[in-house]
Design a protein around this motif. Structure first.
Motif, PDB file in Angstrom:
ATOM      1  N   ASN A  69       0.825  -1.210   0.000  1.00  0.00           N
ATOM      2  CA  ASN A  69       0.000   0.000   0.000  1.00  0.00           C
ATOM      3  C   ASN A  69       0.860   1.262   0.000  1.00  0.00           C
ATOM      4  OD1 ASN A  69      -2.473  -1.224  -0.142  1.00  0.00           O
ATOM      5  ND2 ASN A  69      -2.915  -1.121   2.044  1.00  0.00           N
ATOM      6  N   CYS A  70       2.073   1.175   0.517  1.00  0.00           N
ATOM      7  CA  CYS A  70       3.006   2.310   0.430  1.00  0.00           C
ATOM      8  C   CYS A  70       3.261   2.657  -1.028  1.00  0.00           C
ATOM      9  CB  CYS A  70       4.331   1.969   1.107  1.00  0.00           C
ATOM     10  SG  CYS A  70       4.314   2.113   2.903  1.00  0.00           S
ATOM     11  N   GLN A  71       3.500   1.637  -1.827  1.00  0.00           N
ATOM     12  CA  GLN A  71       3.790   1.866  -3.245  1.00  0.00           C
ATOM     13  C   GLN A  71       2.604   2.495  -3.955  1.00  0.00           C
ATOM     14  OE1 GLN A  71       6.900   0.996  -5.252  1.00  0.00           O
ATOM     15  NE2 GLN A  71       5.707   2.692  -6.072  1.00  0.00           N
ATOM     16  N   VAL A  72       1.411   2.019  -3.665  1.00  0.00           N
ATOM     17  CA  VAL A  72       0.198   2.577  -4.280  1.00  0.00           C
ATOM     18  C   VAL A  72       0.046   4.049  -3.911  1.00  0.00           C
ATOM     19  CG1 VAL A  72      -2.326   2.471  -4.329  1.00  0.00           C
ATOM     20  CG2 VAL A  72      -0.982   0.343  -4.344  1.00  0.00           C
ATOM     21  N   LEU A  73       0.278   4.343  -2.650  1.00  0.00           N
ATOM     22  CA  LEU A  73       0.143   5.713  -2.151  1.00  0.00           C
ATOM     23  C   LEU A  73       1.186   6.635  -2.784  1.00  0.00           C
ATOM     24  CD1 LEU A  73      -1.567   7.314  -0.116  1.00  0.00           C
ATOM     25  CD2 LEU A  73       0.151   6.800   1.615  1.00  0.00           C
ATOM     26  N   ILE A  74       2.411   6.172  -2.867  1.00  0.00           N
ATOM     27  CA  ILE A  74       3.486   6.963  -3.476  1.00  0.00           C
ATOM     28  C   ILE A  74       3.194   7.237  -4.946  1.00  0.00           C
ATOM     29  CG2 ILE A  74       5.906   6.844  -4.201  1.00  0.00           C
ATOM     30  CD1 ILE A  74       6.424   5.393  -1.486  1.00  0.00           C
TER      31      ILE A  74
ATOM     32  N   GLN B 107       6.002  18.861   6.229  1.00  0.00           N
ATOM     33  CA  GLN B 107       5.388  17.801   5.432  1.00  0.00           C
ATOM     34  C   GLN B 107       6.373  17.238   4.409  1.00  0.00           C
ATOM     35  OE1 GLN B 107       1.566  18.895   3.769  1.00  0.00           O
ATOM     36  NE2 GLN B 107       0.971  20.024   5.612  1.00  0.00           N
ATOM     37  N   VAL B 108       7.176  18.115   3.828  1.00  0.00           N
ATOM     38  CA  VAL B 108       8.178  17.685   2.848  1.00  0.00           C
ATOM     39  C   VAL B 108       9.201  16.763   3.509  1.00  0.00           C
ATOM     40  CG1 VAL B 108      10.053  18.441   1.333  1.00  0.00           C
ATOM     41  CG2 VAL B 108       7.912  19.747   1.415  1.00  0.00           C
ATOM     42  N   VAL B 109       9.669  17.153   4.691  1.00  0.00           N
ATOM     43  CA  VAL B 109      10.667  16.350   5.404  1.00  0.00           C
ATOM     44  C   VAL B 109      10.118  14.973   5.750  1.00  0.00           C
ATOM     45  CG1 VAL B 109      11.981  16.151   7.564  1.00  0.00           C
ATOM     46  CG2 VAL B 109      11.919  18.332   6.341  1.00  0.00           C
ATOM     47  N   THR B 110       8.902  14.930   6.275  1.00  0.00           N
ATOM     48  CA  THR B 110       8.303  13.643   6.663  1.00  0.00           C
ATOM     49  C   THR B 110       8.091  12.748   5.452  1.00  0.00           C
ATOM     50  OG1 THR B 110       7.153  14.690   8.525  1.00  0.00           O
ATOM     51  CG2 THR B 110       6.338  12.550   7.805  1.00  0.00           C
ATOM     52  N   TYR B 111       7.562  13.330   4.363  1.00  0.00           N
ATOM     53  CA  TYR B 111       7.339  12.523   3.157  1.00  0.00           C
ATOM     54  C   TYR B 111       8.662  12.002   2.603  1.00  0.00           C
ATOM     55  CZ  TYR B 111       6.092  11.055  -1.507  1.00  0.00           C
ATOM     56  OH  TYR B 111       5.936  10.305  -2.650  1.00  0.00           O
ATOM     57  N   ALA B 112       9.661  12.877   2.512  1.00  0.00           N
ATOM     58  CA  ALA B 112      10.952  12.482   1.961  1.00  0.00           C
ATOM     59  C   ALA B 112      11.599  11.385   2.813  1.00  0.00           C
ATOM     60  CB  ALA B 112      11.878  13.693   1.861  1.00  0.00           C
ATOM     61  N   PHE B 113      11.415  11.459   4.128  1.00  0.00           N
ATOM     62  CA  PHE B 113      11.974  10.448   5.022  1.00  0.00           C
ATOM     63  C   PHE B 113      11.378   9.068   4.746  1.00  0.00           C
ATOM     64  CE2 PHE B 113      11.374   8.180   9.135  1.00  0.00           C
ATOM     65  CZ  PHE B 113      12.689   7.799   9.332  1.00  0.00           C
ATOM     66  N   PHE B 114      10.059   8.993   4.728  1.00  0.00           N
ATOM     67  CA  PHE B 114       9.424   7.701   4.472  1.00  0.00           C
ATOM     68  C   PHE B 114       9.652   7.242   3.037  1.00  0.00           C
ATOM     69  CE2 PHE B 114       6.824   8.816   8.255  1.00  0.00           C
ATOM     70  CZ  PHE B 114       7.057   7.655   8.989  1.00  0.00           C
ATOM     71  N   ARG B 115       9.660   8.186   2.110  1.00  0.00           N
ATOM     72  CA  ARG B 115       9.910   7.840   0.703  1.00  0.00           C
ATOM     73  C   ARG B 115      11.309   7.262   0.541  1.00  0.00           C
ATOM     74  NH1 ARG B 115      10.622   6.183  -3.549  1.00  0.00           N
ATOM     75  NH2 ARG B 115       9.955   6.961  -5.589  1.00  0.00           N
ATOM     76  N   GLY B 116      12.274   7.860   1.243  1.00  0.00           N
ATOM     77  CA  GLY B 116      13.641   7.356   1.180  1.00  0.00           C
ATOM     78  C   GLY B 116      13.781   5.984   1.811  1.00  0.00           C
ATOM     79  N   ARG B 117      13.125   5.775   2.931  1.00  0.00           N
ATOM     80  CA  ARG B 117      13.177   4.473   3.584  1.00  0.00           C
ATOM     81  C   ARG B 117      12.534   3.398   2.716  1.00  0.00           C
ATOM     82  NH1 ARG B 117      11.011   4.199   9.545  1.00  0.00           N
ATOM     83  NH2 ARG B 117      11.556   2.032   9.118  1.00  0.00           N
ATOM     84  N   PHE B 118      11.437   3.756   2.059  1.00  0.00           N
ATOM     85  CA  PHE B 118      10.772   2.794   1.181  1.00  0.00           C
ATOM     86  C   PHE B 118      11.691   2.414   0.016  1.00  0.00           C
ATOM     87  CE2 PHE B 118       7.991   1.817  -2.460  1.00  0.00           C
ATOM     88  CZ  PHE B 118       7.297   0.733  -1.934  1.00  0.00           C
ATOM     89  N   ALA B 119      12.371   3.408  -0.548  1.00  0.00           N
ATOM     90  CA  ALA B 119      13.303   3.139  -1.644  1.00  0.00           C
ATOM     91  C   ALA B 119      14.452   2.256  -1.170  1.00  0.00           C
ATOM     92  CB  ALA B 119      13.836   4.460  -2.206  1.00  0.00           C
ATOM     93  N   LEU B 120      14.934   2.507   0.045  1.00  0.00           N
ATOM     94  CA  LEU B 120      16.017   1.708   0.605  1.00  0.00           C
ATOM     95  C   LEU B 120      15.598   0.257   0.778  1.00  0.00           C
ATOM     96  CD1 LEU B 120      18.804   1.437   1.892  1.00  0.00           C
ATOM     97  CD2 LEU B 120      17.833   2.272   4.047  1.00  0.00           C
ATOM     98  N   MET B 121      14.385   0.045   1.246  1.00  0.00           N
ATOM     99  CA  MET B 121      13.878  -1.315   1.433  1.00  0.00           C
ATOM    100  C   MET B 121      13.762  -2.063   0.110  1.00  0.00           C
ATOM    101  SD  MET B 121      10.945  -0.652   4.335  1.00  0.00           S
ATOM    102  CE  MET B 121      10.489  -2.390   4.439  1.00  0.00           C
ATOM    103  N   ASN B 122      13.617  -1.303  -0.979  1.00  0.00           N
ATOM    104  CA  ASN B 122      13.492  -1.911  -2.304  1.00  0.00           C
ATOM    105  C   ASN B 122      14.792  -1.831  -3.104  1.00  0.00           C
ATOM    106  OD1 ASN B 122      10.430  -2.662  -2.889  1.00  0.00           O
ATOM    107  ND2 ASN B 122      10.408  -0.776  -1.693  1.00  0.00           N
ATOM    108  N   SER B 123      15.892  -1.508  -2.396  1.00  0.00           N
ATOM    109  CA  SER B 123      17.232  -1.458  -2.996  1.00  0.00           C
ATOM    110  C   SER B 123      17.352  -0.450  -4.133  1.00  0.00           C
ATOM    111  CB  SER B 123      17.643  -2.854  -3.502  1.00  0.00           C
ATOM    112  OG  SER B 123      17.684  -3.775  -2.431  1.00  0.00           O
ATOM    113  N   LYS B 124      16.528   0.578  -4.109  1.00  0.00           N
ATOM    114  CA  LYS B 124      16.641   1.660  -5.085  1.00  0.00           C
ATOM    115  C   LYS B 124      17.486   2.758  -4.446  1.00  0.00           C
ATOM    116  CE  LYS B 124      12.299   0.561  -7.410  1.00  0.00           C
ATOM    117  NZ  LYS B 124      10.952   1.035  -7.850  1.00  0.00           N
ATOM    118  N   LEU B 125      18.792   2.564  -4.532  1.00  0.00           N
ATOM    119  CA  LEU B 125      19.729   3.378  -3.768  1.00  0.00           C
ATOM    120  C   LEU B 125      19.754   4.832  -4.206  1.00  0.00           C
ATOM    121  CD1 LEU B 125      22.728   0.901  -3.398  1.00  0.00           C
ATOM    122  CD2 LEU B 125      20.788   1.276  -1.861  1.00  0.00           C
ATOM    123  N   ARG B 126      19.622   5.073  -5.504  1.00  0.00           N
ATOM    124  CA  ARG B 126      19.640   6.459  -5.971  1.00  0.00           C
ATOM    125  C   ARG B 126      18.454   7.237  -5.408  1.00  0.00           C
ATOM    126  NH1 ARG B 126      20.587   7.527 -12.259  1.00  0.00           N
ATOM    127  NH2 ARG B 126      22.525   6.494 -11.622  1.00  0.00           N
TER     128      ARG B 126
END
Length: 235
Positions: A53-58, A76-95
């Motif tokens: 559901n994170c992916q759908v929301l993003i 709001q930007v900081v919070t979104y970027a934080f979770f967005r970055g963590r989600f990318a990290l969990m999916n090995s999207k390092l960039r």
């Protein structure tokens, strides 16, 4: 404890449904509230380990007709970027992970030291994996001593020191969700160690035995076939 956690997850599901309904309303009628609601949903999804559901929301936020992220309030930007970055990290999207976590860290106000520390924990995991090393003063400043020995080990190619430090802080790294990412840094360690070995040999052709010796000096007693396999994976 399990019963309490189950109860919390149940409450989380009910709150999630209410927020999703509110989000659908905002998508149609009130775009300026969407990121705030998205952040609350992402926080709940992470708590419930609901990455789908994170992916759908993003996708809804980044592919929808919304104003650029920079136009929303900084918090709001900081919070979104934080979770967005963590989600990318969990999916090995390092960039993507590095981009969003760096954005969160940079935009987070300097007075919010604990928040910057929390963001930096994940940003460091990404930076180390791509071979970018923070200054020790930065780690000291934000109270993250767990990374000091790890950074030193990766920079110098010290496999033993790295494994000992990783094991020493294993519980914390697992809890933060960066243990697996840090484990992948071993590739960077081998690369740095072999660079040092090549510099010592100072020849265009370096025998595997020289690399084997370098590995043994830092606690890796392996045969030549294993050394060859490591080298092949670095190419």
């Amino acid at each position: 404890v399990k019963q309490d956690l189950k109860s919390l997850r149940g409450k989380g599901c009910r709150v999630t449904e209410e927020l999703r309904e509110l989000f659908r309303h905002c998508v149609t009628h009130q775009h300026d509230a969407c990121v705030d609601i998205t952040n609350q949903l992402l926080r709940l999804y992470f708590f419930m380990n609901n990455m789908q559901n994170c992916q759908v929301l993003i996708n809804s936020i980044e592919k929808g007709k919304f104003p650029p992220l920079e136009e929303y309030p900084v918090g709001q930007v900081v919070t979104y970027a934080f979770f967005r970055g963590r989600f990318a990290l969990m999916n090995s999207k390092l960039r993507d992970a590095e981009h969003f976590l760096q954005l969160a860290f940079t935009r987070c106000h300097r007075d919010y030291v604990q928040n910057k520390q929390h963001i930096l924990f994940y940003l460091l995991a990404v930076k180390l994996l791509v071979g970018s090393f923070p200054k020790e003063s930065l780690l000291r400043k934000y109270g993250i001593p767990q990374f000091v020995d790890i950074v030193r080990a990766i920079k110098t190619g010290n496999v033993r020191q790295f494994e000992e430090s990783l094991e020493e802080n294993k519980e914390l790294f697992i809890r933060r969700g960066v243990y697996v990412t840090l484990g992948r840094c071993k590739v960077v360690i081998y690369r740095n160690l072999f660079k040092r070995a090549v510099a010592v040999v100072n020849h265009s052709r370096v025998p595997l035995s020289a690399l084997q010796t370098a590995l043994r000096l830092v606690g890796e007693d392996i045969d030549l076939d294993e050394v060859e396999c490591i080298v092949a994976n670095l190419i």
